[in-house]
Every structure is written in C-alpha cells, then in structure tokens.
Design an enzyme around this catalytic site. Structure first.
Site, PDB file in Angstrom:
ATOM      1  N   ASP A 118       0.804  -1.223   0.000  1.00 23.50           N
ATOM      2  CA  ASP A 118       0.000   0.000   0.000  1.00 23.50           C
ATOM      3  C   ASP A 118       0.835   1.270   0.000  1.00 23.50           C
ATOM      4  O   ASP A 118       0.487   2.255   0.649  1.00 23.50           O
ATOM      5  CB  ASP A 118      -0.964   0.028   1.209  1.00 23.50           C
ATOM      6  CG  ASP A 118      -1.757  -1.251   1.300  1.00 23.50           C
ATOM      7  OD1 ASP A 118      -2.252  -1.696   0.264  1.00 23.50           O
ATOM      8  OD2 ASP A 118      -1.860  -1.812   2.412  1.00 23.50           O
TER       9      ASP A 118
ATOM     10  N   LYS B 223       2.300   1.836  -5.335  1.00 21.07           N
ATOM     11  CA  LYS B 223       2.946   1.249  -6.529  1.00 21.07           C
ATOM     12  C   LYS B 223       2.167   1.580  -7.794  1.00 21.07           C
ATOM     13  O   LYS B 223       2.737   1.842  -8.831  1.00 21.07           O
ATOM     14  CB  LYS B 223       3.002  -0.281  -6.415  1.00 21.07           C
ATOM     15  CG  LYS B 223       4.173  -0.791  -5.635  1.00 21.07           C
ATOM     16  CD  LYS B 223       4.189  -2.298  -5.632  1.00 21.07           C
ATOM     17  CE  LYS B 223       2.977  -2.947  -5.050  1.00 21.07           C
ATOM     18  NZ  LYS B 223       2.792  -2.912  -3.627  1.00 21.07           N
TER      19      LYS B 223
ATOM     20  N   GLY C  35      -4.532  -4.638  -4.241  1.00 23.30           N
ATOM     21  CA  GLY C  35      -5.529  -3.702  -4.744  1.00 23.30           C
ATOM     22  C   GLY C  35      -4.794  -2.443  -5.108  1.00 23.30           C
ATOM     23  O   GLY C  35      -4.075  -1.899  -4.288  1.00 23.30           O
ATOM     24  N   HIS C  36      -4.869  -2.028  -6.355  1.00 21.43           N
ATOM     25  CA  HIS C  36      -4.189  -0.788  -6.708  1.00 21.43           C
ATOM     26  C   HIS C  36      -5.160   0.211  -7.287  1.00 21.43           C
ATOM     27  O   HIS C  36      -6.032  -0.124  -8.064  1.00 21.43           O
ATOM     28  CB  HIS C  36      -2.984  -1.016  -7.626  1.00 21.43           C
ATOM     29  CG  HIS C  36      -3.162  -2.102  -8.624  1.00 21.43           C
ATOM     30  ND1 HIS C  36      -2.778  -3.399  -8.369  1.00 21.43           N
ATOM     31  CD2 HIS C  36      -3.700  -2.093  -9.848  1.00 21.43           C
ATOM     32  CE1 HIS C  36      -3.076  -4.129  -9.412  1.00 21.43           C
ATOM     33  NE2 HIS C  36      -3.633  -3.377 -10.323  1.00 21.43           N
TER      34      HIS C  36
ATOM     35  N   THR D 152      -6.794 -11.298   3.759  1.00 24.87           N
ATOM     36  CA  THR D 152      -7.819 -10.610   2.976  1.00 24.87           C
ATOM     37  C   THR D 152      -8.985 -11.543   2.657  1.00 24.87           C
ATOM     38  O   THR D 152      -9.956 -11.122   2.031  1.00 24.87           O
ATOM     39  CB  THR D 152      -7.220 -10.086   1.657  1.00 24.87           C
ATOM     40  OG1 THR D 152      -6.653 -11.189   0.943  1.00 24.87           O
ATOM     41  CG2 THR D 152      -6.146  -9.046   1.903  1.00 24.87           C
TER      42      THR D 152
ATOM     43  N   GLN E 168       1.960  -6.452  -3.006  1.00 25.45           N
ATOM     44  CA  GLN E 168       2.199  -6.381  -1.557  1.00 25.45           C
ATOM     45  C   GLN E 168       3.537  -5.686  -1.269  1.00 25.45           C
ATOM     46  O   GLN E 168       3.832  -4.719  -1.945  1.00 25.45           O
ATOM     47  CB  GLN E 168       2.160  -7.780  -0.923  1.00 25.45           C
ATOM     48  CG  GLN E 168       0.757  -8.328  -0.754  1.00 25.45           C
ATOM     49  CD  GLN E 168       0.214  -8.993  -2.001  1.00 25.45           C
ATOM     50  OE1 GLN E 168       0.916  -9.721  -2.664  1.00 25.45           O
ATOM     51  NE2 GLN E 168      -1.023  -8.735  -2.329  1.00 25.45           N
TER      52      GLN E 168
ATOM     53  N   ALA F 270      -7.852  -0.788  -0.238  1.00 23.14           N
ATOM     54  CA  ALA F 270      -8.578  -0.819  -1.515  1.00 23.14           C
ATOM     55  C   ALA F 270      -9.319  -2.153  -1.657  1.00 23.14           C
ATOM     56  O   ALA F 270     -10.396  -2.215  -2.237  1.00 23.14           O
ATOM     57  CB  ALA F 270      -7.602  -0.639  -2.675  1.00 23.14           C
TER      58      ALA F 270
ATOM     59  N   ARG G  51     -10.625  -1.820   5.010  1.00 21.34           N
ATOM     60  CA  ARG G  51     -10.243  -1.706   6.420  1.00 21.34           C
ATOM     61  C   ARG G  51      -9.364  -0.474   6.639  1.00 21.34           C
ATOM     62  O   ARG G  51      -8.599  -0.100   5.756  1.00 21.34           O
ATOM     63  CB  ARG G  51      -9.415  -2.931   6.844  1.00 21.34           C
ATOM     64  CG  ARG G  51     -10.174  -4.210   6.874  1.00 21.34           C
ATOM     65  CD  ARG G  51      -9.279  -5.356   7.355  1.00 21.34           C
ATOM     66  NE  ARG G  51      -8.398  -5.858   6.321  1.00 21.34           N
ATOM     67  CZ  ARG G  51      -7.607  -6.930   6.475  1.00 21.34           C
ATOM     68  NH1 ARG G  51      -7.584  -7.585   7.619  1.00 21.34           N
ATOM     69  NH2 ARG G  51      -6.844  -7.336   5.497  1.00 21.34           N
ATOM     70  N   PRO G  52      -9.444   0.135   7.849  1.00 20.85           N
ATOM     71  CA  PRO G  52      -8.499   1.217   8.135  1.00 20.85           C
ATOM     72  C   PRO G  52      -7.102   0.612   8.255  1.00 20.85           C
ATOM     73  O   PRO G  52      -6.943  -0.455   8.846  1.00 20.85           O
ATOM     74  CB  PRO G  52      -8.963   1.764   9.489  1.00 20.85           C
ATOM     75  CG  PRO G  52      -9.843   0.725  10.077  1.00 20.85           C
ATOM     76  CD  PRO G  52     -10.342  -0.156   8.982  1.00 20.85           C
TER      77      PRO G  52
ATOM     78  N   VAL H  32       4.473  13.873  -4.437  1.00 23.79           N
ATOM     79  CA  VAL H  32       3.879  14.907  -3.579  1.00 23.79           C
ATOM     80  C   VAL H  32       2.367  14.996  -3.758  1.00 23.79           C
ATOM     81  O   VAL H  32       1.754  16.011  -3.410  1.00 23.79           O
ATOM     82  CB  VAL H  32       4.550  16.280  -3.814  1.00 23.79           C
ATOM     83  CG1 VAL H  32       6.007  16.259  -3.370  1.00 23.79           C
ATOM     84  CG2 VAL H  32       4.452  16.703  -5.280  1.00 23.79           C
TER      85      VAL H  32
END
Ligand code: IMP
Length: 501
Positions: A25, A28, A52-53, A141, A255, A363, A367-368, A491
């Site tokens: 996360d 990528k 998940g991207h 997951t 990952q 994604a 989940r947080p 940025v």
C-alpha cells in the site's frame, strides 16, 4: 512522451522492477502507471486478488486487484502479463474485465500465464474458516491466497491451463477437495455453511449439504471461466524470456517486502515471495535479468493492514485493536471521531489523524490501515535484502500539517533472551537493522530522532530545489542513512505531482 529527467533515469535500463519495501500500500499503482509510458510490457508475478491498486486518471479512480496497472495503456499496444507465480480467481478477473469493458477501455493485449495457479472455492472457504477459528489469526484478505499457495507447494494445485481440459480439471479437483473436506469436517458445519454464502463464493452456489462442496457446480462455473478467458491464456514465460534486453519490461511488485513469505515479519506475511526475486521468478525470469530495482517507501510514516508486529505504530495495541474491529471504515471512523489532527498529542489519535490525512483505507477490504512513523531499522533490512538500487518516496504531502516528524533510527530489544545462532540477543540491547520475525519484532521498542515538520503544502512543487528546507533535510537524512538515492519524490496522487531527481 517521456520527460528528460525520466529518460535520464532510465538510460541503459531494459527491465525495471518497482517493488514496495514495506507492508504494501505504498502507491505502486501510481508508479507503474508513471513508467507504463516507457514500457512495452508490464508484468506482475506474485499474489492475487489480495492486492488492490488505485490509479487516478483525469480525476477518476480505478481499482484493480488482478489486472496489472498498465492495462490502461492497452490501447497503445502495450502487453500486460499476469505471470506464473500468481494465484488467480477467474471470477475476479472476469469481473475486472467487464468493468473495463463498461468503461470503454480495451484489454486486447492482456495475457495470463498458463501456469498461474487457480483459486478454487475451497481455498476461499479454508482461508476464511481459519481466520475465524484460529486464536491468533493473520488478518488475511480472505481471498484464498494462503491455501492456494499451500496446494502448489503441496503438489495438489490446479493451474489456469486446467480450465481448458475438463477431464484433467475434474480429476485434479477431486483430489484437491479430498483433504479440504476432511479438514473442514472437524469445523462446526454452520460456520462452513455461512461462509459459503459469501459473494466471493457465488452466494452459496458451491454448497452441497451431502458432500460440502458441489463438484458439479464448481466444474460448471470453471468451465465457463475457461471459455471466457481462452483468448488470454498463453505461455507468458517464453514471451518475457525472449523480450529481455530487446523490449522495455516493467515488473510490477505486489504487496511488499515485509509481507514476503521469505523476507517478511513471519508468520504475519502473505504466502508469496513479494521481493524482487519472487517477482522475477513469478514471470519466468532470473533476477539477473532485472537492470534496476526501485523500492517504494511511504514517507515519513508507514502503514500495515492485518495483524502482526508494527514497532512504530501510533497508539500501539489500541490502534491495532481498533483497526481490526469489524465494520470500521473511512466513513464510520469520521463519524465516530470527527476531524482529528495529525498533531494530536495522544498517539492513538495522531494515528487516526494521519490515516485520515493520507486516506489510508484498504482498496481490497476497506479496512483502516494501521499507521506509524517511518522505521529505518526495517527499511535498512528491506533495502539490504531486496537488491534495491534507489528509493521512491511517496505520500510526502500527507504530513504537510505535521509540526514534528519522528524517525525511528534504532530499536531497543525488550524481550526475553533469545539465541540467534551463536549470538545471544539480550533484553536492553539495541538493534540498527531489524530482525523481521514476529517473535523478535514484537519486543522491539523504537528509539526516535525528532525533526521539525515543513508545515506548508507541497502538492504544487515540481522541483527538488523548491522543496521546503525541513523536508529536504529529512529526505537527505534518509538517503544518507540507507545509502541509496531517492530517485523520485511523490507529492500527491496525480501523475504530475511527481519530482524526478
Ligand atoms: P493474505 O495475502 O490475504 O493471505 O493476507 C496475509 C497478510 O498480508 C495480511 O496481513 C494481509 O492484510 C496482508 N496483505 C495481503 N495483501 C495485501 C496488500 O495488497 N496490501 C497490504 N497488505 C496486504
């Protein structure tokens, strides 16, 4: 068209790998998209629908789990490959293809390895049952990833090509189901039945009251999947092997290094090798075929999803427990806490503030994500064991409002005496380079160095020399400490919000 600085970075590079040095996360997707312009082939080699991207194009978000991020360049004739080292749920990939179709985006050059491993309903059931009944769950997951890889190494897996040969499929399926049913027979049948109603399991279509799994239903569904995917199945290893040195190849990691089954915080890892070695192998190449490895580092904070040690986590156990609470989402968290500052004096709330500022919600699962300060002992370890040539620092703008930035520079080991070969790790000793195994990492207390924050928005800055002094100091500190250049600074979410060295 590639900008001059990007072209310079890629001089003499034919095969570029982009991998995450942390727990995934790290953004990528943005960089695979960024370099897709340069690439002729974009390939992923590990993991499955656990990834998940998100890619933002013209302000519209696209989330993919299996299809490589480069799919949006299909119209330019770029080849997108899902390699042999992945585990594929055909239902998920077909859903993604229909999303692309609906958005009017082509996927004519998408190829899936004949030898990619198949995720079957029993893998998803097993994954979810274990998470439910084990006392120390991994926090997976729930996509069947672990059980599918276990089958591969246990020599009972099915591969994508089996979808095209029904007799082979049926024979292998029967063998594969045998031990799963034996294991699940010991579990409360009500749990198995309930899990099988999940939408990832076709809402109960595979359930059989007499045999637990309906072989007939599985064969019928997977036969259709084979027909639907027929045009996309190919021997992708050969394509990549023949392309090395001749075409530009972008290898897309999944990952992160710290989730690798070989290099990560074992056992709180995924079941594939998400290091650059696993990635190269998972597309049929040797790691020697990779000319450049760039490791993504979220800075100057980190995140983790699921269970397992996270020494620099804001609010420690309280944060881990909150993030693992069922039903917590971006919306419910905001409703529960309101607006939270990234400078909140309470570490737990500071973690919530950073999560909100950086939008750190999964994604795949929603989940947080657990949040914490950047951990240099772990980064030193990841760069050392991951053949990293350069760093890509992402999400720098997330801490624009932070008045103080803390970098974890060392650990104090606060656990029981522990032999590491002939070396005794004793309580109170300090560590510069992390030992990632969970049994040790869980006893590591971070020692911090504090830096003033830059306290100004940086999203519109496009030159390194225009960055605020406080930020430049931090970037230089990390470069010197790790001994690798930060080749790119990100940025903001958009493609343009990128500073190339
Ligand atoms: P699995 O890959 O579903 O078996 O999950 C194993 C561990 O890896 C869990 O802690 C997951 O949260 C984590 N994990 C798997 N995929 C990702 C990802 O794409 N990003 C972050 N964490 C992941």
């Amino acid at each position: 068209m590639l900008h001059e600085p990007v072209r310079n970075l890629l001089t003499n590079v034919r095969t570029l790998a982009i991998v995450c040095t942390q727990w995934g996360d790290t953004g990528k997707g943005k960089f695979v998209d960024f370099f897709a312009d340069w690439a002729d082939i974009i390939a992923r080699g590990t993991g499955g629908a656990n990834a998940g991207h998100t890619i933002v194009l013209n302000g519209v978000e696209h989330i993919f789990h299996l299809v490589p991020s480069g799919i949006l360049y299909d119209g330019d004739g770029k080849l997108n490959i899902i390699g042999n080292g992945t585990v594929i749920d055909p239902h998920v990939i077909l859903q993604e293809l229909s999303l692309l179709r609906a958005a009017g985006l082509p996927y004519n050059h998408l190829l899936i390895s004949l030898n990619a491993k198949l995720i079957l309903p029993q893998h998803i059931v097993l994954d979810r049952v274990r998470e439910r009944v084990w006392d120390k769950s991994i926090g997976t997951t729930g996509r069947g990833i672990g059980p599918a890889y276990e089958d591969y190494y246990g020599r009972t897996a099915l591969v994508m090509n089996d979808l095209l040969n029904v007799d082979v499929f049926v024979a292998k399926l029967r063998r594969n189901l045998r031990d799963k049913v034996a294991f699940l027979a010991a579990v409360d049948p009500a749990i198995v039945h309930e899990i099988m109603q999940h939408e990832h399991l076709a809402n109960g279509r595979y359930w059989s009251a007499s045999t637990m799994f309906s072989e007939e239903a599985i064969v019928a569904a997977y036969r259709n999947y084979g027909q639907a995917l027929y045009d996309h199945l190919a021997d992708t290893d050969i394509i990549l092997q023949r392309s090395v040195g001749k075409r530009n190849i972008l290898l897309e990691g999944a990952q992160g290094h710290l989730l690798s089954v070989h290099y990560g915080s074992y056992p709180f890892v995924t079941s594939s090798d998400c290091s650059v070695r696993g990635l190269a192998q998972g597309v049929g190449l040797s790691e020697r075929a990779v000319d450049r490895v760039w490791g993504i580092v979220k800075a100057f904070f980190m995140t983790r999803v699921g269970n397992g040690p996270f020494p620099t986590e804001f609010g420690n156990e309280e944060s881990a427990t909150w993030c693992a609470t069922k039903g917590v989402t971006r919306t419910s968290e905001r409703e529960h806490f309101g607006e939270v500052s990234v400078n909140d004096p309470n570490p737990f709330f500071q973690g919530v503030g950073v999560r909100m500022a950086a939008g750190e919600y999964g994604a795949t699962t929603g989940r947080p994500r657990r949040t914490g300060w950047l951990d240099l002992p772990l980064l030193r370890y990841a760069v050392r064991t991951g053949c990293t040539d350069g760093l890509i620092l992402t999400k720098l703008d997330s801490l624009d409002a932070c008045t103080t930035i803390k970098l974890c520079t060392r650990y104090r080991y606060d656990g029981p005496d522990c032999w590491r070969g002939n070396y005794l790790l004793t309580n109170g000793s300090t560590l510069d380079v992390a030992i990632p195994e969970a049994s040790i990492l869980q006893h590591c207390t971070p020692l911090y160095q504090e830096f003033p924050g830059w306290c100004t928005p940086i999203g519109d800055i496009r030159k390194r020399s225009s960055l605020p002094c406080a930020l430049t100091k931090l970037v230089r500190y990390v470069e010197q400490d790790i001994g690798k250049p930060a080749v790119i600074l990100s940025v903001g979410r958009d493609r343009e919000q990128t500073i190339v060295r």
